[in-house]
Scaffold this active site. Structure first.
Site, PDB file in Angstrom:
ATOM      1  CE1 TYR A   1      -3.888   2.291   1.129  1.00  0.00           C
ATOM      2  CE2 TYR A   1      -2.287   3.289   2.593  1.00  0.00           C
ATOM      3  CZ  TYR A   1      -3.467   3.436   2.025  1.00  0.00           C
ATOM      4  OH  TYR A   1      -4.442   4.332   1.969  1.00  0.00           O
TER       5      TYR A   1
ATOM      6  CB  THR B   1     -13.650   5.787   5.372  1.00  0.00           C
ATOM      7  OG1 THR B   1     -12.678   4.945   5.446  1.00  0.00           O
ATOM      8  CG2 THR B   1     -13.116   7.017   5.236  1.00  0.00           C
TER       9      THR B   1
HETATM   10  N1  LIG Z   1      -9.498   5.936   5.349  1.00  0.00           N
HETATM   11  C1  LIG Z   1      -8.353   6.245   5.748  1.00  0.00           C
HETATM   12  O1  LIG Z   1      -7.946   6.244   7.031  1.00  0.00           O
HETATM   13  C2  LIG Z   1      -7.408   6.548   4.580  1.00  0.00           C
HETATM   14  C3  LIG Z   1      -6.276   7.251   4.874  1.00  0.00           C
HETATM   15  C4  LIG Z   1      -5.374   7.493   3.925  1.00  0.00           C
HETATM   16  C5  LIG Z   1      -6.007   7.097   2.536  1.00  0.00           C
HETATM   17  N2  LIG Z   1      -6.799   6.578   2.303  1.00  0.00           N
HETATM   18  C6  LIG Z   1      -7.289   6.315   0.808  1.00  0.00           C
HETATM   19  O2  LIG Z   1      -8.734   6.782   0.625  1.00  0.00           O
HETATM   20  C7  LIG Z   1      -9.081   6.189  -0.370  1.00  0.00           C
HETATM   21  C8  LIG Z   1     -10.659   5.959  -0.089  1.00  0.00           C
HETATM   22  O3  LIG Z   1     -10.542   5.157   0.820  1.00  0.00           O
HETATM   23  P1  LIG Z   1     -11.773   5.271   1.979  1.00  0.00           P
HETATM   24  O4  LIG Z   1     -11.284   5.035   3.583  1.00  0.00           O
HETATM   25  O5  LIG Z   1     -12.958   6.206   1.479  1.00  0.00           O
HETATM   26  O6  LIG Z   1     -12.331   3.463   1.603  1.00  0.00           O
HETATM   27  P2  LIG Z   1     -13.921   2.977   1.256  1.00  0.00           P
HETATM   28  O7  LIG Z   1     -13.680   1.479   1.371  1.00  0.00           O
HETATM   29  O8  LIG Z   1     -14.740   3.496   2.236  1.00  0.00           O
HETATM   30  O9  LIG Z   1     -13.881   3.291  -0.157  1.00  0.00           O
HETATM   31  C9  LIG Z   1     -13.484   3.083  -1.317  1.00  0.00           C
HETATM   32  C10 LIG Z   1     -14.207   2.918  -2.425  1.00  0.00           C
HETATM   33  O10 LIG Z   1     -13.406   2.390  -3.494  1.00  0.00           O
HETATM   34  C11 LIG Z   1     -14.250   1.458  -4.104  1.00  0.00           C
HETATM   35  N3  LIG Z   1     -13.282   0.490  -4.985  1.00  0.00           N
HETATM   36  C12 LIG Z   1     -12.422  -0.365  -4.353  1.00  0.00           C
HETATM   37  N4  LIG Z   1     -11.899  -1.106  -5.451  1.00  0.00           N
HETATM   38  C13 LIG Z   1     -12.427  -0.648  -6.539  1.00  0.00           C
HETATM   39  C14 LIG Z   1     -12.067  -0.711  -8.088  1.00  0.00           C
HETATM   40  N5  LIG Z   1     -11.489  -1.700  -8.519  1.00  0.00           N
HETATM   41  N6  LIG Z   1     -12.625   0.036  -8.989  1.00  0.00           N
HETATM   42  C15 LIG Z   1     -13.715   0.972  -8.493  1.00  0.00           C
HETATM   43  N7  LIG Z   1     -13.864   1.220  -7.382  1.00  0.00           N
HETATM   44  C16 LIG Z   1     -13.314   0.620  -6.382  1.00  0.00           C
HETATM   45  C17 LIG Z   1     -14.741   0.685  -3.071  1.00  0.00           C
HETATM   46  O11 LIG Z   1     -16.166  -0.094  -3.714  1.00  0.00           O
HETATM   47  C18 LIG Z   1     -15.434   1.688  -2.112  1.00  0.00           C
HETATM   48  O12 LIG Z   1     -16.638   2.397  -2.680  1.00  0.00           O
HETATM   49  C19 LIG Z   1      -8.374   5.134  -0.866  1.00  0.00           C
HETATM   50  O13 LIG Z   1      -7.378   5.238  -1.906  1.00  0.00           O
HETATM   51  C20 LIG Z   1      -7.460   4.900   0.380  1.00  0.00           C
HETATM   52  O14 LIG Z   1      -6.323   4.241   0.470  1.00  0.00           O
HETATM   53  C21 LIG Z   1      -7.836   6.117   3.287  1.00  0.00           C
END
Ligand SMILES: NC(=O)c1ccc[n+]([C@@H]2O[C@H](COP(=O)([O-])OP(=O)(O)OC[C@H]3O[C@@H](n4cnc5c(N)ncnc54)[C@H](O)[C@@H]3O)[C@@H](O)[C@H]2O)c1
Length: 250
Positions: free
Chosen positions: A154, A189
């Site tokens: 990641y 989230t």
């Molecule tokens: N939540 C955190 O703490 C955090 C911190 C840093 C970065 N992020 C990043 O933020 C982004 C969103 O994460 P989140 O926490 O909202 O997660 P989440 O799981 O709530 O949302 C992610 C969404 O992406 C969709 N998804 C997954 N694989 C997919 C694919 N192959 N094609 C299309 N859609 C797809 C899922 O269906 C989901 O709706 C990610 O890139 C994650 O790495 C999250």
């Protein structure tokens, strides 16, 4: 009158993508919600419409180049252009130390977080340039800035996110493209809630090194992303903005 903006939000059915979709819609931006999760995506369309704004859902797996091209085409068909892109769909991976990542684990995280993000940039920037420019925010992570245990693959993809963000600035600023990245720390989230449900100590472990002693919220990240995408951020280009309660500052 200000230009009517249209945004594509990948991963728009949940978490950060959903929060950014709702924030942009509140600001009068048309939103094209892209996700593999059809039901949740359509629920977000309804939420947007109940506030009097316009949204469509385009089902796409970001790892498939033809589906990525299709979400761009469908957005242009529906709204005439794409001027904003929140390139955000991603998964966190297994939580194990790197030597325990199977080849399948590595490939899955690379496919979604790295290939999916690069394909999105390729097709969206092409469409933006045809229309005179646009603005991109790529979702990196605090794991894109510092090393952390349990997120090796990641972390590699989230460092790469910063590399492509800066490359886009070098290559396409002259064609009206702006690109920035956000680097959230642990944010509440569904992705993180699921991880914490399976790892009971995880919340404490996540909060302990954060100077502000709490997790972030999706709404806080959405405020930042909507600002960076919008016209008020017109001279911010190639920035990587941590939003992590001070985690990467100390
Ligand atoms: N939540 C955190 O703490 C955090 C911190 C840093 C970065 N992020 C990043 O933020 C982004 C969103 O994460 P989140 O926490 O909202 O997660 P989440 O799981 O709530 O949302 C992610 C969404 O992406 C969709 N998804 C997954 N694989 C997919 C694919 N192959 N094609 C299309 N859609 C797809 C899922 O269906 C989901 O709706 C990610 O890139 C994650 O790495 C999250």
């Amino acid at each position: 009158m200000a230009e009517q903006h249209t945004a594509i939000v990948t991963g728009g059915a949940s978490g950060l993508g959903r929060a950014v979709t709702l924030k942009l819609a509140e600001q009068g931006v048309n939103v094209s919600i892209v996700d593999i999760s059809e039901e949740a995506g359509n629920d977000v369309v309804q939420e947007v419409e109940s506030h009097g704004a316009s949204a469509i859902f385009v089902k796409a797996d970001v790892t498939k180049p033809d589906e990525v091209k299709n979400y761009v085409d469908k957005t242009v068909e529906a709204f005439g252009a794409v001027t904003m892109f929140f390139n955000n769909a991603g998964i966190s991976g297994s939580g194990k130390k790197f030597l325990e990542h199977s080849i399948e684990d590595i490939d899955q995280v690379l496919n979604i977080n790295l290939h999916g993000m690069l394909y999105g940039i390729k097709y969206v920037v092409e469409a933006m340039i045809k229309n005179g420019g646009g603005s991109i925010v790529n979702t990196s992570s605090s794991a894109g800035l510092v090393g952390q245990v349990g997120v090796g693959t990641y972390s590699a993809t989230k460092h790469a996110t910063i590399g492509i963000t800066k490359t886009i600035v070098a290559e396409y600023a002259s064609e009206g493209i702006r690109a920035n990245a956000v680097a959230p720390g642990a944010t509440e989230t569904p992705m993180v809630e699921e991880y914490m449900k399976n790892n009971p100590q995880a919340k404490e472990v996540a909060i302990d090194p954060v100077p502000q002693k709490r997790l972030g919220t999706a709404e806080e990240v959405a405020e930042l992303v909507a600002f960076l995408l919008g016209d008020k951020a017109n001279y911010i280009n190639g920035a990587v903005v941590p939003i992590d309660g001070g985690f990467t500052a100390v």
